[in-house]
Enzyme design. Structure first.
Site, PDB file in Angstrom:
ATOM      1  N   ARG A  28      91.495  33.616  18.026  1.00  0.00           N
ATOM      2  CA  ARG A  28      92.325  33.429  19.015  1.00  0.00           C
ATOM      3  C   ARG A  28      92.285  34.907  19.781  1.00  0.00           C
ATOM      4  NH1 ARG A  28      98.237  32.415  16.613  1.00  0.00           N
ATOM      5  NH2 ARG A  28      98.609  34.374  15.686  1.00  0.00           N
ATOM      6  N   ARG A  79     111.605  32.625   8.432  1.00  0.00           N
ATOM      7  CA  ARG A  79     109.949  32.663   7.783  1.00  0.00           C
ATOM      8  C   ARG A  79     109.894  33.982   7.248  1.00  0.00           C
ATOM      9  NH1 ARG A  79     104.968  32.439  11.912  1.00  0.00           N
ATOM     10  NH2 ARG A  79     105.875  34.448  12.495  1.00  0.00           N
ATOM     11  N   GLU A  87      99.336  26.006   8.445  1.00  0.00           N
ATOM     12  CA  GLU A  87      98.600  26.637   9.438  1.00  0.00           C
ATOM     13  C   GLU A  87      96.924  26.489   8.927  1.00  0.00           C
ATOM     14  OE1 GLU A  87     100.818  30.690  10.577  1.00  0.00           O
ATOM     15  OE2 GLU A  87     101.117  29.816   8.386  1.00  0.00           O
ATOM     16  N   CYS A 128     106.353  24.339  15.332  1.00  0.00           N
ATOM     17  CA  CYS A 128     106.595  25.578  15.691  1.00  0.00           C
ATOM     18  C   CYS A 128     106.011  26.500  16.387  1.00  0.00           C
ATOM     19  CB  CYS A 128     107.711  26.287  14.618  1.00  0.00           C
ATOM     20  SG  CYS A 128     106.361  27.035  13.510  1.00  0.00           S
ATOM     21  N   ARG A 150     111.426  34.908  13.106  1.00  0.00           N
ATOM     22  CA  ARG A 150     110.385  35.594  12.862  1.00  0.00           C
ATOM     23  C   ARG A 150     110.817  37.118  12.267  1.00  0.00           C
ATOM     24  NH1 ARG A 150     108.216  33.486  18.126  1.00  0.00           N
ATOM     25  NH2 ARG A 150     106.212  32.160  17.587  1.00  0.00           N
ATOM     26  N   ASN A 184      99.372  27.637  16.537  1.00  0.00           N
ATOM     27  CA  ASN A 184      98.622  28.587  16.803  1.00  0.00           C
ATOM     28  C   ASN A 184      97.474  28.888  15.979  1.00  0.00           C
ATOM     29  OD1 ASN A 184     100.407  28.858  19.169  1.00  0.00           O
ATOM     30  ND2 ASN A 184     101.574  30.104  17.769  1.00  0.00           N
ATOM     31  N   ASP A 185      97.820  29.137  14.847  1.00  0.00           N
ATOM     32  CA  ASP A 185      96.928  29.488  13.879  1.00  0.00           C
ATOM     33  C   ASP A 185      95.957  28.430  13.413  1.00  0.00           C
ATOM     34  OD1 ASP A 185      96.617  32.139  13.210  1.00  0.00           O
ATOM     35  OD2 ASP A 185      98.724  32.214  11.898  1.00  0.00           O
ATOM     36  N   HIS A 238      99.240  36.967  19.299  1.00  0.00           N
ATOM     37  CA  HIS A 238     100.795  37.078  19.218  1.00  0.00           C
ATOM     38  C   HIS A 238     101.291  37.951  20.217  1.00  0.00           C
ATOM     39  CE1 HIS A 238      99.541  36.541  14.762  1.00  0.00           C
ATOM     40  NE2 HIS A 238     100.661  35.554  14.927  1.00  0.00           N
TER      41      HIS A 238
END
Length: 463
Positions: free
Chosen positions: A352, A217, A318, A389, A181, A341-342, A74
């Site tokens: 990660r 989100r 995710e 995204c 975010r 990413n997740d 992150h």
């Protein structure tokens, strides 16, 4: 020198404590972040949390170098969103670099020059000049449509999280904000943001965006985004990434979600509101999250408050389990966005934030591309509006692969809009889809190298 990784980790903690004690006894009570940076600075650290990064003055912070870190951590994502160059996995950098050393950082080549000589500086300046020319070329694309050579219009939005980020809509010519975010406001605050404070932020963002859509989100905290003033758990989690975070926290601590829901609804009075829920694993979680908003909507309606013209509800894919429920989710949602990413760490069972796993798995792997292709096809069959995204969409070659397997909407960092638009305008999607289908039918050992070779032969602009 300590070889045992556990003891080495504890030594890092002792070093951090020692540095803090030294600052205190010398009368320097604050950190570099809280005291402010006095000059242009490259920050060198073992690791860094998202909240810590947000404390620094982004006007002075010119780069970050970490001994650990990963492409999808992150802190890396937030640094890129702030247009701050960041380089991770630089072993023993804190032993090499001294305070006030002159540094040159080139993240494109994964290079850090410590105490460079004159010839190194000249070479670096030449690279900077070339980069500036490329950026100027991307700026010229701002008002041009992201349309492929065979006539397919691609929707390009940006990811954001701070009030100032919205200005990038005009500078990049993006189609809107595909991911706002909301947790950024929580990460930079010293206490829980009030409803009025949240309302002001959301209203300012919507006003600045004008007629371009903004997808908010709901707050995604926990994991590697803890809040010092809010304890999500009573115990220490062994694997926070797969633990009590994001929507799971929101549904349990429903006061948190109710306040945010009311602030978003009031901020969007007379406008269209787009809400996206993170970390959905099963359809019932989406239903419960939507119910929180609907209850607040009824509360405001009963009091004759002005309401949004419409509210669209979406989910983030995710957690891989949700992909097996798309047929059940299709009638409930207005849109679906994939957080690569997740999703990547869950598909590969690879944390990660673990430095040993940071470079082990590639987005351009048959497993990920086949999974995403299947989701894209099913979403198309079900009539679900689908986008990506995650960071994957902001890299030209990776974005090319996404388009080739069926994606037509990307939400990326503002800095990536120019390079991605240039790539889009240089490809023929029919040819790209056929090529990637052939590659995925019999995947090579190095899929990235094969796709790069194909793109270069086709003269695709990869930046």
């Amino acid at each position: 020198q300590i070889d045992d990784p556990l003891l080495a980790e504890r030594m890092h903690d002792l070093e951090d404590l020692a540095n803090r004690l030294l600052r205190i006894v010398s009368g320097q009570m604050g950190t570099a972040a809280t005291m402010g940076l006095r000059q242009d600075t490259i920050l060198v650290a073992r690791n860094l949390g998202p909240a810590e990064l947000l404390e620094y003055d982004r006007r002075r912070l010119k780069g970050v170098v970490l001994e650990e870190g990963s492409l999808t951590a992150h802190v890396t994502i937030i640094a890129r969103a702030m247009d701050i160059p960041i380089l991770g996995q630089v072993k023993n950098v804190r032993q090499t670099v001294r305070e006030n050393d002159h540094l040159l950082l080139n993240v494109d080549d994964n290079a850090l020059y410590v105490r460079p000589n004159e010839s190194m500086e000249q070479e670096f300046e030449a690279q900077v000049e070339l980069t500036q020319k490329k950026r100027a070329a991307y700026t010229d694309l701002r008002d041009r449509e992201p349309v492929t050579r065979d006539g397919t219009r691609i929707d390009l939005k940006i990811n954001a999280g701070l009030r100032d980020d919205v200005a990038m809509l005009k500078l990049t010519g993006a189609d809107g904000i595909g991911l706002f975010r909301t947790e950024f406001q929580f990460l930079v605050a010293a206490a829980m943001p009030s409803r009025s404070g949240q309302l002001r932020l959301y209203r300012d963002v919507l006003s600045a965006a004008g007629d371009k859509p903004v997808i908010f989100r709901t707050v995604d905290i926990g994991g590697d985004k803890p809040l010092p003033y809010f304890q999500a758990n009573d115990f220490k989690e062994e694997n926070p990434a797969m633990g009590w975070r994001a929507l799971r926290v929101g549904l349990e601590r429903d006061a948190l979600m109710k306040v945010q829901a009311r602030a978003l609804i009031e901020a969007a009075a007379g406008r269209k509101l787009n809400i996206m829920f993170p970390m959905i694993a099963e359809p019932w979680e989406f239903d419960e999250a939507k119910a929180v908003f609907e209850k607040q909507l009824k509360f405001l309606r009963d009091r004759k408050k002005q309401l949004p013209v419409s509210i669209r509800y979406g989910a983030m894919l995710e957690v891989p389990a949700l992909a097996e429920c798309l047929d059940l989710l299709a009638k409930r949602i207005d849109f679906l966005s994939i957080g690569t990413n997740d999703l990547t760490q869950f598909l590969f069972a690879a944390d990660r934030s673990n430095p040993k796993l940071a470079e082990r798995f590639d987005w351009l792997s048959p497993a990920i591309l086949r999974f995403l292709r299947r989701v894209a096809k099913q979403a198309d069959d079900l009539g679900i509006e689908l986008s990506v995204c995650g960071e994957m969409g902001g890299r030209p070659l990776d974005a090319l692969a996404l388009l080739a397997i069926g994606f037509r909407r990307l939400s990326i960092t503002p800095a990536s809009v120019g390079p991605i638009k240039a790539m889009v305008r240089s490809i023929d999607l029919v040819e790209a889809s056929a090529a990637l289908d052939g590659i995925l039918a019999e995947p090579p050992h190095d899929l990235r190298a094969v796709l790069t070779n194909w793109a270069e032969q086709q003269k695709v602009d990869l930046g």
